[in-house]
Design a protein around this motif. Structure first.
Motif, PDB file in Angstrom:
ATOM      1  N   LEU A 174       0.599  -1.079  -0.097  1.00  0.00           N
ATOM      2  CA  LEU A 174       0.173   0.002  -0.019  1.00  0.00           C
ATOM      3  C   LEU A 174       0.820   1.304  -0.225  1.00  0.00           C
ATOM      4  O   LEU A 174       1.595   1.390   0.778  1.00  0.00           O
ATOM      5  N   ILE A 175       0.812   1.864  -0.972  1.00  0.00           N
ATOM      6  CA  ILE A 175       1.400   3.212  -1.323  1.00  0.00           C
ATOM      7  C   ILE A 175       0.578   4.316  -0.991  1.00  0.00           C
ATOM      8  O   ILE A 175      -0.417   4.394  -1.814  1.00  0.00           O
ATOM      9  N   LEU A 176       0.818   5.135   0.013  1.00  0.00           N
ATOM     10  CA  LEU A 176      -0.247   6.140   0.312  1.00  0.00           C
ATOM     11  C   LEU A 176       0.494   7.604   0.406  1.00  0.00           C
ATOM     12  O   LEU A 176       1.541   7.868   0.825  1.00  0.00           O
ATOM     13  N   ASN A 177      -0.249   8.796  -0.207  1.00  0.00           N
ATOM     14  CA  ASN A 177       0.252   9.831   0.001  1.00  0.00           C
ATOM     15  C   ASN A 177      -1.031  10.737   0.495  1.00  0.00           C
ATOM     16  O   ASN A 177      -1.943  11.043   0.154  1.00  0.00           O
ATOM     17  N   PHE A 178      -0.540  11.227   2.011  1.00  0.00           N
ATOM     18  CA  PHE A 178      -1.448  12.159   2.609  1.00  0.00           C
ATOM     19  C   PHE A 178      -1.413  13.499   2.347  1.00  0.00           C
ATOM     20  O   PHE A 178      -0.379  14.059   2.218  1.00  0.00           O
ATOM     21  N   THR A 179      -2.424  14.397   2.258  1.00  0.00           N
ATOM     22  CA  THR A 179      -2.397  15.734   2.348  1.00  0.00           C
ATOM     23  C   THR A 179      -2.939  16.238   3.295  1.00  0.00           C
ATOM     24  O   THR A 179      -4.100  15.726   3.818  1.00  0.00           O
ATOM     25  N   PHE A 180      -2.337  17.263   3.811  1.00  0.00           N
ATOM     26  CA  PHE A 180      -2.871  17.792   5.352  1.00  0.00           C
ATOM     27  C   PHE A 180      -3.625  19.354   5.098  1.00  0.00           C
ATOM     28  O   PHE A 180      -3.157  19.979   3.872  1.00  0.00           O
ATOM     29  N   LYS A 181      -4.184  19.813   6.139  1.00  0.00           N
ATOM     30  CA  LYS A 181      -5.083  21.107   5.955  1.00  0.00           C
ATOM     31  C   LYS A 181      -3.965  22.166   5.664  1.00  0.00           C
ATOM     32  O   LYS A 181      -4.531  23.049   4.919  1.00  0.00           O
ATOM     33  N   ASP A 182      -2.679  22.130   6.058  1.00  0.00           N
ATOM     34  CA  ASP A 182      -1.903  23.091   5.617  1.00  0.00           C
ATOM     35  C   ASP A 182      -1.086  23.179   4.373  1.00  0.00           C
ATOM     36  O   ASP A 182      -0.268  24.003   3.883  1.00  0.00           O
ATOM     37  N   GLY A 183      -1.829  21.859   3.539  1.00  0.00           N
ATOM     38  CA  GLY A 183      -1.118  22.062   2.080  1.00  0.00           C
ATOM     39  C   GLY A 183       0.481  20.898   1.869  1.00  0.00           C
ATOM     40  O   GLY A 183       0.721  20.561   0.780  1.00  0.00           O
ATOM     41  N   GLU A 214       0.145  14.644  13.489  1.00  0.00           N
ATOM     42  CA  GLU A 214      -0.173  15.920  14.305  1.00  0.00           C
ATOM     43  C   GLU A 214      -0.941  16.828  13.324  1.00  0.00           C
ATOM     44  O   GLU A 214      -1.712  17.857  14.249  1.00  0.00           O
ATOM     45  N   LYS A 215      -0.887  16.660  12.207  1.00  0.00           N
ATOM     46  CA  LYS A 215      -1.678  17.726  11.397  1.00  0.00           C
ATOM     47  C   LYS A 215      -3.239  17.050  10.900  1.00  0.00           C
ATOM     48  O   LYS A 215      -2.996  15.850  10.943  1.00  0.00           O
TER      49      LYS A 215
END
Length: 780
Positions: free
Chosen positions: A677-686, A712-713
């Motif tokens: 599983l290759i996952l790319n997470f995007t957070f609220k701060d970009g 943390e984000k």
């Protein structure tokens, strides 16, 4: 979590999780039952055992090319050494030309159908009554006595007067001839091309002599019939070959030319000598001007070209009066060889510019990734659209238009086929796998190494096969038309995808995603070094890759090579959690915000349609709860919170005050093929973060798995397989929140063209027309 209490902030279900009937069929089951038991010949590590052996077959061949009748005739002497521990009562010989005999099984089992629209060429092929196949004049022993033999289609058994004991040799003498096939009319790996304008021929000759079959401890005699797909499993040996051709022909062949003074002019010998130390640009040994002059008229008489080759498994040659010939040296790992090309004027300007440099690049690249190239020369011969390989020589297509222009597709297809066919020197000419059984072991491994070589030729090289996304259409297709990679060569469905594309993609995924380049490259090179000049099996490859890397890959081999499963992994469910801090100021404000988010249409409508409620008319019915504010922070709430904090230690307080975000993400394996599983997470701060999870996450459940993450984000989105590494066949279920990807379609189905000169206007021609129009306009 030690003392924190979690509550859900909400979840989004992307699909219904359904029960899988075979959920307990463990895809991580080891391959021990599928692989042969290790023994003294082949070890559990994938290396040759201490009693590994292989036979040897040395040849002395005299062959003559009849340019007037298109006949090859010859005689040969085979010295066969029995290095096995077995006594042999008979020997098996391959007669591969017999697949062109009128009564061959190849024609009988052909399943081509009559369509409503048929071309004359297709019908002509059906009408063709070409009389192919070997015509044997005699089969004798070393003393000239006739030997008893039985021909079984493309195989011949020679019965020995007495058994060939271990360590002993037998000498066979054979005389034969056959008609050479016209490749334009009936195809073929070898044959001739006829140039009507000059009444000239270009011959690429292979499978032209009866050849010893392989005998080993895996199959005994490898005497499976040749039906056309499964290629050639052969024994290593030394060759001395004398080739008699018209006196004005130029010959390129496996091995070293041993009588250059008899067949080359002094000028040609001088140029050939200069080429030995030219590393930048090829030296023209026969120029285009010289070749054009020679092809205008046919000289009388013949010449005999003599070649020798050591430790090769086969021999092939090309001959024509049309040949331009160039050569240059190439260095690799402290070694050196000669890269050469033979081509008619019809191949220019493409061939003079690219062919020999591509040969040189291929030798250097493959030697880095596999084992050092061991032979004195590597040759590319231009033969219209064919692509076929033999030791030190290969026949390659890629022809420009008659006006000298060519499409981008033609250029890269030519470069690609040269890399591929020269690369076959390594797989299977050196690392000598059984092509009759396992096409993928030569075509698949070679296509993978070709991809690496192409990318080293030019950044952004448009490789046809290798990247995972290029195999998706095949993998998600109707399983009725798909067979596992581990299928015998003659039974494969969708030959190109199965034997070339899928194994090449699998290896690329292993290198880039599963193992990493460092581990993969070491293991792949170890396999090449272990099995050069030997006969490896699939088990030897699988075991070596695991042994040299320390990575358990049985799940990968099982899924990619033994099944027709495909990759389709979906993000099914995402849940977001925050810690209940117990701080009344924080938690009650949060609860108030959550309640405010609830919007019910009925409530909004009631404000308009209900003019006055009962308690609005009669406030006396109101009690404590009508005025109570559940979100008000009371003093007792503050006291309870302080009591709670006193119970926590420093580590607990660090977690409690961390304001972390926790997520449960559920994945579903819809396609059946387990993958990382290759996952790319995007957070609220970009910002983004990549997380890679090994395929072993599926080891307890093949089809459904949930993984907890904390950050943390605050996460706003997550994408599965963002870099297209796993050949996932449905990217529409790879995102949270869901993101639909557009699919493009063509309004019209255009005519499909081959990769040679395709008849369409190419950019070079268009630019030429533009210049002509520009000049005409300026004159006017």
């Amino acid at each position: 979590m030690k003392k924190g209490i979690l509550f859900s902030m909400g979840s989004l279900i992307l699909g219904t999780i359904f029960a899988q009937n075979n959920v307990n069929a463990n895809k991580f089951k080891q391959l021990k039952e599928e692989l042969a038991t290790p023994n003294v010949y082949r070890t559990a590590s994938g290396a040759p055992g201490h009693e590994y052996y292989q036979q040897k077959a040395d040849y002395v061949i005299n062959v003559e090319l009849d340019d007037a009748k298109q006949i090859v005739k010859g005689d040969e002497s085979i010295t066969y050494k029995n290095n096995s521990p077995d006594k042999l009562d008979y020997l098996w010989i391959q007669l591969d030309q017999n697949m062109r005999a009128k009564d061959s099984d190849t024609k009988k089992v052909d399943t081509k159908n009559i369509d409503k629209k048929m071309s004359f060429a297709e019908l002509a092929e059906m009408h063709n009554q070409f009389d192919g196949g070997f015509k044997l004049d005699y089969v004798k022993d070393g003393s000239g006595k006739d030997l008893k033999y039985t021909i079984n289609k493309t195989m011949m058994r020679i019965d020995l007067p007495k058994p060939l004991l271990p360590g002993s040799t037998a000498t066979l003498k054979l005389k034969w001839w056959y008609n050479v096939n016209n490749r334009d009319e009936i195809g073929g790996r070898s044959g001739y091309e006829y140039f009507e304008e000059e009444d000239n021929y270009l011959y690429t000759i292979a499978q032209f002599y009866p050849r010893m079959a392989v005998y080993n401890e895996v199959e005994g005699w490898q005497n499976k019939q040749f039906l056309g797909s499964g290629e050639f499993t052969l024994t290593f040996g030394d060759y001395k070959v004398n080739i008699t051709v018209p006196s004005d022909h130029i010959v390129g062949a496996t091995g070293t030319l041993t009588n250059a003074s008899s067949v080359l002019t002094s000028e040609q010998r001088s140029r050939f000598s200069k080429a030995q130390n030219e590393y930048v640009n090829p030296v023209m040994i026969v120029t285009q001007e010289e070749a054009e002059e020679i092809e205008k008229k046919k000289a009388d008489g013949t010449k005999t070209w003599s070649f020798s080759a050591t430790n090769v498994r086969d021999f092939a040659f090309a001959s024509s009066r049309k040949f331009i010939w160039d050569a240059m040296a190439v260095e690799y790992n402290g070694k050196k060889t000669l890269a050469m090309s033979y081509y008619p004027k019809e191949g220019n300007p493409l061939w003079e510019q690219y062919s020999t440099k591509v040969v040189a690049h291929t030798i250097e690249s493959y030697s880095r990734h596999t084992c050092d190239y061991p032979y004195p020369a590597a040759i590319s011969v231009h033969s219209k659209s064919i692509g076929m390989e033999y030791p030190m020589i290969c026949f390659n297509g890629g022809r420009p238009n008659k006006d000298g222009t060519y499409s981008e597709r033609t250029k890269y297809a030519m470069i690609g086929v040269i890399i591929h066919e020269v690369g076959h020197n390594f797989f299977p000419m050196i690392i000598n796998s059984d092509e009759r059984q396992w096409t993928w072991m030569d075509e698949g491994l070679n296509t993978f190494t070709q991809y690496m070589c192409e990318q080293e030729w030019e950044r952004g090289y448009p490789s046809r096969r290798g990247p995972a996304y290029k195999i998706v259409d095949y993998m998600k297709g109707d399983k009725k038309g798909i067979s596992p990679i581990m299928t015998n060569s003659e039974s494969i469905l969708q030959f190109g995808n199965n034997a070339y594309g899928k194994p090449a993609t699998a290896l690329n995924i292993l290198r880039e995603t599963v193992m990493g380049r460092e581990l993969f490259d070491f293991a792949f090179k170890t396999y090449a070094e272990r099995w050069k000049f030997k006969h490896p099996t699939p088990a030897d490859f699988f075991r070596t890759m695991e042994d040299a890397s320390g990575v358990d890959l049985d799940w990968f081999w099982r899924g990619w090579f033994y099944t027709t499963d495909h990759v389709d992994i979906a993000i099914n469910n995402v849940e977001w959690f925050k810690i209940d801090t117990k701080d009344p100021q924080v938690e009650k404000a949060f609860e108030k915000e959550m309640e405010a988010r609830i919007k019910f249409k009925g409530d909004e409508n009631n404000k308009e349609f209900i003019k006055e409620t009962y308690n609005e008319k009669d406030p006396s019915i109101n009690d404590f709860y009508n005025s109570y504010d559940p979100f008000e922070v009371l003093l007792i709430d503050e006291v309870d919170y302080k009591k709670y904090l006193k119970k926590l230690d420093e580590k607990d307080l660090e977690i409690l005050n961390g304001d972390y975000n926790y997520y449960n993400i559920s994945f579903e394996n819809k396609g059946g093929l387990v993958m990382p599983l290759i996952l790319n997470f995007t957070f609220k701060d970009g910002s983004t973060e990549e997380v890679r999870i090994p395929a072993e996450i599926w080891r307890r459940n093949n089809y459904n798995v949930t993984k907890a993450f904390f950050f943390e984000k605050e996460m706003v989105s997550v994408e599965l397989d963002p870099w297209l590494e796993t050949a996932d066949t449905d990217m529409n279920n790879n995102n949270w929140p869901p993101k639909m990807l557009p699919s493009k379609f063509d309004l019209y189905k255009s005519k499909k063209y081959g990769w040679g000169a395709d008849g369409r206007e190419n950019p070079m021609q268009r630019l030429k027309k533009n210049e002509e129009l520009k000049n005409k306009t300026e004159k006017e």
